[in-house]
Design a protein around this motif. Structure first.
Motif, PDB file in Angstrom:
ATOM      1  N   LEU A   9       0.791  -1.067  -0.100  1.00  0.00           N
ATOM      2  CA  LEU A   9       0.099  -0.112  -0.007  1.00  0.00           C
ATOM      3  C   LEU A   9       0.727   1.282  -0.090  1.00  0.00           C
ATOM      4  CD1 LEU A   9      -2.806   1.167   0.080  1.00  0.00           C
ATOM      5  CD2 LEU A   9      -2.673   1.003   2.671  1.00  0.00           C
ATOM      6  N   ALA A  10       2.099   1.128   1.016  1.00  0.00           N
ATOM      7  CA  ALA A  10       2.684   2.540   1.052  1.00  0.00           C
ATOM      8  C   ALA A  10       3.560   2.592  -0.292  1.00  0.00           C
ATOM      9  CB  ALA A  10       3.782   2.188   2.077  1.00  0.00           C
TER      10      ALA A  10
ATOM     11  N   ALA B   2       1.293   4.010  -2.719  1.00  0.00           N
ATOM     12  CA  ALA B   2       1.080   5.646  -2.423  1.00  0.00           C
ATOM     13  C   ALA B   2       2.033   6.570  -3.050  1.00  0.00           C
ATOM     14  CB  ALA B   2       0.518   5.783  -0.975  1.00  0.00           C
ATOM     15  N   VAL B   3       3.248   6.121  -2.631  1.00  0.00           N
ATOM     16  CA  VAL B   3       4.272   6.748  -3.071  1.00  0.00           C
ATOM     17  C   VAL B   3       4.568   6.743  -4.740  1.00  0.00           C
ATOM     18  CG1 VAL B   3       7.071   6.741  -3.331  1.00  0.00           C
ATOM     19  CG2 VAL B   3       5.935   6.077  -1.032  1.00  0.00           C
ATOM     20  N   LEU B   4       4.199   5.575  -5.433  1.00  0.00           N
ATOM     21  CA  LEU B   4       4.539   5.615  -6.932  1.00  0.00           C
ATOM     22  C   LEU B   4       3.312   6.533  -7.319  1.00  0.00           C
ATOM     23  CD1 LEU B   4       5.839   2.146  -7.698  1.00  0.00           C
ATOM     24  CD2 LEU B   4       7.000   4.276  -7.791  1.00  0.00           C
TER      25      LEU B   4
ATOM     26  N   ALA C  90      10.296   6.362  -9.350  1.00  0.00           N
ATOM     27  CA  ALA C  90      11.076   6.188  -8.040  1.00  0.00           C
ATOM     28  C   ALA C  90      12.150   5.202  -8.178  1.00  0.00           C
ATOM     29  CB  ALA C  90      10.338   6.207  -7.070  1.00  0.00           C
ATOM     30  N   GLU C  91      13.383   5.311  -7.715  1.00  0.00           N
ATOM     31  CA  GLU C  91      14.298   4.479  -7.634  1.00  0.00           C
ATOM     32  C   GLU C  91      13.866   3.326  -6.656  1.00  0.00           C
ATOM     33  OE1 GLU C  91      18.434   5.715  -7.248  1.00  0.00           O
ATOM     34  OE2 GLU C  91      18.136   6.909  -9.234  1.00  0.00           O
TER      35      GLU C  91
ATOM     36  N   PHE D  11      14.775   4.897  -2.973  1.00  0.00           N
ATOM     37  CA  PHE D  11      14.070   5.993  -2.634  1.00  0.00           C
ATOM     38  C   PHE D  11      12.610   5.392  -2.199  1.00  0.00           C
ATOM     39  CE2 PHE D  11      10.251   8.677  -3.149  1.00  0.00           C
ATOM     40  CZ  PHE D  11      10.813  10.174  -3.003  1.00  0.00           C
TER      41      PHE D  11
ATOM     42  N   ASP E 239      13.579   3.674   1.326  1.00  0.00           N
ATOM     43  CA  ASP E 239      13.675   5.027   2.408  1.00  0.00           C
ATOM     44  C   ASP E 239      12.103   5.312   2.701  1.00  0.00           C
ATOM     45  OD1 ASP E 239      16.350   4.461   2.321  1.00  0.00           O
ATOM     46  OD2 ASP E 239      16.904   6.149   0.972  1.00  0.00           O
ATOM     47  N   GLN E 240      11.602   5.501   2.000  1.00  0.00           N
ATOM     48  CA  GLN E 240      10.244   6.110   1.919  1.00  0.00           C
ATOM     49  C   GLN E 240       9.266   5.164   2.649  1.00  0.00           C
ATOM     50  OE1 GLN E 240       8.539   9.129   0.730  1.00  0.00           O
ATOM     51  NE2 GLN E 240      10.370   9.549   0.966  1.00  0.00           N
TER      52      GLN E 240
END
Lengths: 99, 200
Positions: A19-20, A23-25, A31-32, A35, A38-39
């Protein structure tokens, strides 16, 4: 309020790390791996396994490139992945009666 | 899964998306590059027009513009190598590219051909800068920066209403307080985020 039924949620996205990642993408063009790691505060191995599941489902695509001779992998949401994430968030909001 | 869990998940999604958006905000380095290049050119042009410095205005503007474009392309290339690229970074880049091209045409075609007179050039340039900064602030979710953009639009209108040689120096001053300083603030915020462990 709408009756709550969690079985109406997408099982593939319904894991904290996946899920995270979604949400980041959803917030970036690409995104690498580092990244994302770390997120979402995951270990390399754990994140790699979750990314493979999402990639196998066609929710994200991976692309390898070199930065200063080091290999890096970029991830981005596919159209299918974005639609699945939007549907997941919309369903979650509907189930909880929020906007 | 309970309804409480679902509510927590929704809050978590919003938090992750907001956090990602903040990490990858507007890049101040471009503000500084163009702010310095144009303000230096404006002051030199003012000195030239008022008799302090001899020579041709193109000898000032062509080198500074070329250096600024060179640095812009270099930092844009470096930005592509960053570990994540937000959606709005692309829009902000396109916004400034279009404004940069419009400025070039306005100056190197409009002024050179006499279509745009000197009294109007600074006011028009301020309006374009205002549009660029407002859009950057709005797309990045940085309210104070959008406010700076609005201030630029007001100053552009005032310079069109009261044109004159003084607008060369006024424009240079505005570039320092309305573009270079905001650029330095954005760069400092980025350094702080990186020092705190945020991804590049």
């Amino acid at each position: 309020m709408t009756e709550f039924d969690h079985t109406r949620l997408d099982d593939l996205i319904h894991s904290r790390i996946r899920l995270a990642v979604m949400a980041v993408l959803a917030s970036v063009e690409r995104a690498e791996f580092s990244f994302l790691r770390d997120q979402v505060n995951a270990t390399d191995g754990n994140l790699g396994a979750h990314l493979r599941k999402l990639e196998d489902a066609g929710y994200l695509s991976a692309e390898k490139r070199f930065v200063e001779r080091k290999p890096v992998t970029d991830y981005r949401l596919t159209a299918q992945g974005r639609a699945a994430f939007d549907a997941y968030v919309a369903r979650l909001a509907a189930l909880t009666g929020t906007k | 899964m309970t309804q409480q869990n679902a509510l927590e998940d929704l809050a978590y999604i919003r938090q992750v998306m907001e956090q990602t958006r903040r990490y990858t905000a507007a890049k101040g380095v471009f503000f500084v590059i163009w702010g310095v290049a144009v303000s230096v050119s404006l002051v030199l042009t003012w000195l030239q027009v008022t008799g302090g410095v001899g020579g041709n205005q193109w000898a000032i503007w062509i080198p500074t513009t070329l250096v600024a474009w060179g640095l812009t392309l270099y930092f844009a290339w470096r930005q592509q190598r960053e570990s994540a690229v937000p959606h709005h970074a692309h829009l902000i880049g396109m916004n400034w590219t279009a404004i940069g091209i419009a400025m070039m045409f306005m100056f190197f075609v409009g002024v050179a051909r006499g279509t745009i007179g000197y009294p109007a050039i600074n006011g028009l340039a301020a309006l374009l800068v205002g549009i660029g900064i407002f859009n950057t602030g709005h797309l990045s979710g940085i309210r104070w920066l959008a406010g700076v953009g609005v201030a630029w639009l007001v100053c552009g209108a005032l310079m069109l209403a009261w044109p004159g040689l003084h607008t060369l120096l006024l424009m240079a001053f505005l570039l320092v307080i309305g573009q270079i300083v905001p650029g330095l603030i954005l760069m400092r915020e980025e350094r702080v985020r990186r020092a705190a462990g945020a991804p590049a």
